[in-house]
Write a protein that holds these residues in place. Structure first.
Motif, PDB file in Angstrom:
ATOM      1  N   THR A  56      62.573  46.918  94.830  1.00 27.57           N
ATOM      2  CA  THR A  56      62.645  47.684  94.019  1.00 27.57           C
ATOM      3  C   THR A  56      61.712  48.782  93.534  1.00 27.57           C
ATOM      4  OG1 THR A  56      62.696  45.685  91.677  1.00 27.57           O
ATOM      5  CG2 THR A  56      61.932  47.887  91.165  1.00 27.57           C
ATOM      6  N   ALA A  57      62.017  49.604  93.290  1.00 30.99           N
ATOM      7  CA  ALA A  57      61.762  51.783  93.757  1.00 30.99           C
ATOM      8  C   ALA A  57      62.482  52.002  93.468  1.00 30.99           C
ATOM      9  CB  ALA A  57      60.783  51.300  94.949  1.00 30.99           C
ATOM     10  N   VAL A  58      62.023  53.907  92.798  1.00 28.21           N
ATOM     11  CA  VAL A  58      62.459  54.917  93.286  1.00 28.21           C
ATOM     12  C   VAL A  58      63.056  55.312  94.661  1.00 28.21           C
ATOM     13  CG1 VAL A  58      62.890  57.468  92.467  1.00 28.21           C
ATOM     14  CG2 VAL A  58      61.788  55.775  91.004  1.00 28.21           C
ATOM     15  N   TYR A  59      64.204  55.193  95.169  1.00 31.79           N
ATOM     16  CA  TYR A  59      64.644  55.223  96.189  1.00 31.79           C
ATOM     17  C   TYR A  59      64.788  57.002  95.906  1.00 31.79           C
ATOM     18  CZ  TYR A  59      64.894  51.004  97.336  1.00 31.79           C
ATOM     19  OH  TYR A  59      64.843  49.641  97.770  1.00 31.79           O
ATOM     20  N   TYR A  60      64.424  58.398  97.423  1.00 28.84           N
ATOM     21  CA  TYR A  60      65.266  59.360  97.525  1.00 28.84           C
ATOM     22  C   TYR A  60      65.894  59.866  98.880  1.00 28.84           C
ATOM     23  CZ  TYR A  60      60.829  59.674  94.210  1.00 28.84           C
ATOM     24  OH  TYR A  60      60.087  59.850  92.399  1.00 28.84           O
ATOM     25  N   CYS A  61      66.569  60.814  98.276  1.00 34.13           N
ATOM     26  CA  CYS A  61      66.909  60.652  99.563  1.00 34.13           C
ATOM     27  C   CYS A  61      66.191  62.476 100.355  1.00 34.13           C
ATOM     28  CB  CYS A  61      68.344  61.253  98.914  1.00 34.13           C
ATOM     29  SG  CYS A  61      69.923  62.130 100.946  1.00 34.13           S
ATOM     30  N   ASN A  62      66.393  62.427 101.945  1.00 37.48           N
ATOM     31  CA  ASN A  62      65.822  63.037 102.488  1.00 37.48           C
ATOM     32  C   ASN A  62      66.776  64.323 103.767  1.00 37.48           C
ATOM     33  OD1 ASN A  62      63.611  63.760 105.509  1.00 37.48           O
ATOM     34  ND2 ASN A  62      62.716  65.180 103.353  1.00 37.48           N
ATOM     35  N   ALA A  63      65.947  65.100 103.808  1.00 38.29           N
ATOM     36  CA  ALA A  63      67.309  66.023 104.595  1.00 38.29           C
ATOM     37  C   ALA A  63      66.316  67.088 105.398  1.00 38.29           C
ATOM     38  CB  ALA A  63      68.601  66.232 103.786  1.00 38.29           C
ATOM     39  N   GLU A  64      66.505  66.825 106.611  1.00 35.09           N
ATOM     40  CA  GLU A  64      65.658  68.321 107.956  1.00 35.09           C
ATOM     41  C   GLU A  64      66.353  68.822 108.886  1.00 35.09           C
ATOM     42  OE1 GLU A  64      62.720  66.181 108.863  1.00 35.09           O
ATOM     43  OE2 GLU A  64      61.522  65.937 106.988  1.00 35.09           O
ATOM     44  N   GLY A  65      66.943  69.955 108.939  1.00 34.52           N
ATOM     45  CA  GLY A  65      67.797  71.131 109.651  1.00 34.52           C
ATOM     46  C   GLY A  65      67.158  72.642 109.505  1.00 34.52           C
ATOM     47  N   LEU A  66      68.346  73.301 109.286  1.00 36.20           N
ATOM     48  CA  LEU A  66      68.378  74.398 108.947  1.00 36.20           C
ATOM     49  C   LEU A  66      69.613  74.860 108.366  1.00 36.20           C
ATOM     50  CD1 LEU A  66      68.513  75.640 113.465  1.00 36.20           C
ATOM     51  CD2 LEU A  66      66.838  75.495 112.192  1.00 36.20           C
ATOM     52  N   SER A  67      69.390  75.456 107.675  1.00 41.88           N
ATOM     53  CA  SER A  67      69.729  76.177 106.749  1.00 41.88           C
ATOM     54  C   SER A  67      70.319  78.428 107.157  1.00 41.88           C
ATOM     55  CB  SER A  67      69.547  76.831 105.553  1.00 41.88           C
ATOM     56  OG  SER A  67      67.826  78.074 105.409  1.00 41.88           O
ATOM     57  N   ARG A  68      70.848  78.663 106.781  1.00 40.28           N
ATOM     58  CA  ARG A  68      71.672  79.670 107.406  1.00 40.28           C
ATOM     59  C   ARG A  68      72.106  80.778 105.580  1.00 40.28           C
ATOM     60  NH1 ARG A  68      76.531  81.894 111.620  1.00 40.28           N
ATOM     61  NH2 ARG A  68      75.312  84.078 111.581  1.00 40.28           N
TER      62      ARG A  68
END
Length: 123
Positions: free
Chosen positions: A90-102
């Motif tokens: 039980t928790a709040v689940y967070y999505c994360n993303a790392e990369g390059l934007s343009r």
């Protein structure tokens, strides 16, 4: 900017399953790593699972064998299939993303978080 939107949280009984989805949008050039983290009340945010662009995965020991992370590079999405859920999940689940934007021909490194989705495991 890169935005992440999670979906799929909810209430489930112990032993049940749930699937979380994360969709990334914005000025994305490439996403290196996508991951799921969680934060229970009174606790620090912790890693649940990550997956690289090439499909290499990493799991917290507490979820190994029960959770599976996957991604669709073409759609910039990542899912977390959760099975054999326990109350301690039980928790709040967070999505994360790392990369390059343009944007306008300029590349920038980004690291973005979603707003979180609640997962409650209870009978």
């Amino acid at each position: 900017q890169v935005q992440l939107v999670e979906s799929g949280g909810g209430l489930v009984q112990p032993g049940g399953s749930l699937r979380l989805s994360c969709a990334a949008s914005g000025n994305i050039f490439s996403i290196n790593t996508m991951g799921w983290y969680r934060q229970a009340p009174g606790k620090q945010r912790e890693l649940v699972a990550t997956i690289t662009m090439t499909g290499t995965t990493n799991y917290a020991d507490s979820v190994k064998g029960r959770f599976t992370i996957s991604r669709d590079n073409a759609k910039n999405t990542a899912d977390l299939q959760m099975a054999s859920l326990k109350p301690e999940d039980t928790a709040v689940y967070y999505c994360n993303a790392e990369g390059l934007s343009r944007s306008s021909g300029v590349f920038s490194i980004f690291g973005s978080w979603g707003q979180g989705t609640q997962v409650t495991v209870s009978s």
